[in-house]
Design an enzyme around this catalytic site. Structure first.
Site, short mmCIF file in Angstrom:
data_model
loop_
_atom_site.label_atom_id
_atom_site.label_comp_id
_atom_site.label_asym_id
_atom_site.label_seq_id
_atom_site.Cartn_x
_atom_site.Cartn_y
_atom_site.Cartn_z
N LYS A 14 0.90 -0.96 -0.05
CA LYS A 14 0.03 -0.08 0.03
C LYS A 14 0.90 1.24 0.11
CE LYS A 14 -2.03 -1.19 3.99
NZ LYS A 14 -1.56 -2.49 4.02
N ARG B 96 -9.76 0.80 8.58
CA ARG B 96 -9.41 -0.77 8.83
C ARG B 96 -10.15 -1.28 10.03
NH1 ARG B 96 -3.09 -1.25 9.94
NH2 ARG B 96 -3.04 0.89 9.03
N ARG C 2 11.83 -5.93 4.78
CA ARG C 2 11.46 -4.40 4.82
C ARG C 2 12.41 -3.67 5.58
NH1 ARG C 2 5.70 -2.04 5.41
NH2 ARG C 2 5.93 -2.84 7.62
N ARG D 279 11.62 -1.31 10.91
CA ARG D 279 10.39 -0.72 11.70
C ARG D 279 10.23 -1.35 12.86
NH1 ARG D 279 5.23 0.41 8.02
NH2 ARG D 279 4.13 -0.51 9.74
N ARG E 42 -0.51 -8.33 13.56
CA ARG E 42 -1.07 -7.29 12.62
C ARG E 42 -1.78 -8.25 11.47
NH1 ARG E 42 4.63 -5.15 11.40
NH2 ARG E 42 3.63 -4.29 9.53
P1 AP5 Z 1 4.74 -1.70 1.93
O1 AP5 Z 1 4.33 -0.68 0.70
O2 AP5 Z 1 5.44 -0.94 3.01
O3 AP5 Z 1 3.40 -2.33 2.65
P2 AP5 Z 1 2.33 -1.67 3.21
O4 AP5 Z 1 1.00 -2.31 2.50
O5 AP5 Z 1 2.27 -0.41 3.25
O6 AP5 Z 1 2.12 -2.59 4.50
P3 AP5 Z 1 2.37 -1.77 6.06
O7 AP5 Z 1 3.12 -2.83 6.85
O8 AP5 Z 1 2.82 -0.51 6.11
O9 AP5 Z 1 0.99 -1.91 6.62
P4 AP5 Z 1 0.61 -1.65 8.10
O10 AP5 Z 1 -0.80 -1.82 8.24
O11 AP5 Z 1 1.23 -2.77 9.00
O12 AP5 Z 1 1.43 -0.34 8.62
P5 AP5 Z 1 0.72 0.93 9.02
O13 AP5 Z 1 2.06 1.93 8.73
O14 AP5 Z 1 -0.38 1.35 8.06
O15 AP5 Z 1 5.39 -2.78 1.51
C1 AP5 Z 1 6.08 -3.89 2.34
C2 AP5 Z 1 7.40 -4.02 1.67
O16 AP5 Z 1 7.48 -4.99 0.42
C3 AP5 Z 1 8.41 -3.21 1.41
O17 AP5 Z 1 9.83 -3.45 1.73
C4 AP5 Z 1 8.25 -2.81 -0.13
O18 AP5 Z 1 9.52 -2.32 -0.70
C5 AP5 Z 1 7.97 -4.29 -0.60
N1 AP5 Z 1 7.27 -4.31 -1.81
C6 AP5 Z 1 6.13 -3.72 -2.04
N2 AP5 Z 1 5.57 -3.73 -3.14
C7 AP5 Z 1 6.34 -4.80 -3.77
C8 AP5 Z 1 6.44 -5.59 -4.88
N3 AP5 Z 1 5.28 -5.43 -6.02
N4 AP5 Z 1 7.10 -6.67 -5.24
C9 AP5 Z 1 8.18 -7.00 -3.97
N5 AP5 Z 1 8.29 -6.03 -2.78
C10 AP5 Z 1 7.24 -5.18 -2.81
O19 AP5 Z 1 0.03 0.90 10.32
C11 AP5 Z 1 1.11 0.83 11.55
C12 AP5 Z 1 0.43 0.83 12.84
O20 AP5 Z 1 -0.40 2.17 13.10
C13 AP5 Z 1 -0.75 -0.20 12.70
O21 AP5 Z 1 -0.34 -1.63 13.24
C14 AP5 Z 1 -1.53 0.31 13.84
O22 AP5 Z 1 -1.05 0.09 15.38
C15 AP5 Z 1 -1.52 1.64 13.70
N6 AP5 Z 1 -2.60 2.31 12.75
C16 AP5 Z 1 -2.68 2.76 11.81
N7 AP5 Z 1 -3.69 3.02 11.09
C17 AP5 Z 1 -4.51 2.84 11.86
C18 AP5 Z 1 -6.09 2.71 12.04
N8 AP5 Z 1 -6.53 3.13 10.80
N9 AP5 Z 1 -6.69 2.27 12.97
C19 AP5 Z 1 -6.01 1.78 14.22
N10 AP5 Z 1 -4.71 1.66 14.15
C20 AP5 Z 1 -4.11 2.26 12.93
MG MG Z 2 2.44 1.13 4.91
#
Ligand code: AP5
Ligand code: MG
Length: 218
Positions: free
Chosen positions: A17, A93, A130, A162, A173
């Site tokens: 994402k 989410r 990552r 991270r 998660r």
């Molecule tokens: P990446 O693009 O980083 O993945 P992502 O889908 O963004 O996954 P996240 O881990 O960031 O999601 P998350 O929900 O855990 O974290 P968030 O920051 O939202 O890609 C991953 C890896 O793959 C990278 O290394 C990339 O280079 C690689 N990659 C990408 N595309 C590729 C491809 N096509 N081929 C090969 N490799 C590829 O949230 C963090 C925390 O914040 C949550 O756990 C929660 O505690 C809190 N939080 C955030 N939002 C909320 C909410 N709305 N409600 C409650 N808590 C929340």
């Molecule tokens: Mg992300």
């Protein structure tokens, strides 16, 4: 210039994402609003929200709905998002967040909700490799051959793992995604707003699928 877009990107942790939202944001010229990035910024700045959120995030749990809804409601009413739209990454989410988002956006509804589909075994390997830049947030995949310390090729910041990319937090998660976020697929599917896109392939291939699907709906 195109006329902007109001998009939500759903998908498992590690589905890409963040990676794709950076590109979509440039393509549609709209802000990329990542609730994870907003929370991590609050942690870095040591704000009241950041102090509260750090332990929740590091354990792989979800921050409370009311806090998240308030944060996003304020952000999408800022001038840039109100005029041209936005791409939401990591919000909603839970069903409660999705219901509130519909209320907040009633006068300018979402154009499309994209579900980026990647199997659990593949996201596990992406997340364990990552690494992120502490300063600009750029994503990288570790291959084991990087220098230590690793500096970001974009801004020279430190590239690190991270704090929530530990095996325990990753599994937590992903489990929470199944129970709390997967129901949104039905929520948006039943109202005809969902596009499911295969997220397996190179970032360029996935981006081409995404822009085609979104442009068909705008
Ligand atoms: P990446 O693009 O980083 O993945 P992502 O889908 O963004 O996954 P996240 O881990 O960031 O999601 P998350 O929900 O855990 O974290 P968030 O920051 O939202 O890609 C991953 C890896 O793959 C990278 O290394 C990339 O280079 C690689 N990659 C990408 N595309 C590729 C491809 N096509 N081929 C090969 N490799 C590829 O949230 C963090 C925390 O914040 C949550 O756990 C929660 O505690 C809190 N939080 C955030 N939002 C909320 C909410 N709305 N409600 C409650 N808590 C929340
Ligand atoms: Mg992300």
């Amino acid at each position: 210039m195109n006329s902007g877009a109001r998009l939500v990107l759903l998908g498992r942790q590690g589905a890409g994402k963040g990676t794709q939202c950076v590109r979509l944001s440039r393509h549609f010229v709209v802000p990329h609003i990542s609730t994870g990035d907003m929370l991590r910024a609050a942690v870095r700045e040591g704000t009241e929200l950041g102090l509260m959120a750090k332990a929740v995030i590091d354990a792989g749990n979800l921050v409370g709905d009311d806090i998240m809804i308030g944060l996003v409601a304020e952000r999408i009413q800022a001038d840039d998002a109100r005029d041209r739209g936005y791409i939401l990454d990591g919000f909603p989410r839970t069903v409660a967040q999705a219901v509130s988002l519909d209320e907040i956006t009633a006068s300018h509804p979402l154009d499309v909700v994209v579900d980026l589909v990647v199997p659990r075994d593949l996201v596990l390997s992406r997340l364990s490799a990552r690494r992120v830049c502490r300063d600009c947030g750029a994503n990288f995949q570790a291959t084991g051959t990087e220098p230590s310390p690793w500096t970001c090729e974009n801004c020279g910041g430190d590239v690190v793992q991270r704090d929530d990319d530990t095996p325990d937090a990753i599994n937590k998660r992903l489990d929470l995604y199944e129970t709390q976020t997967q129901p949104l697929i039905d929520f948006y599917g039943e109202s005809g707003r969902l596009a499911q896109i295969d997220g397996v392939g190179s970032p360029d291939e996935v981006f081409a699928r995404l822009t085609k699907a979104v442009e068909q709906r705008l």
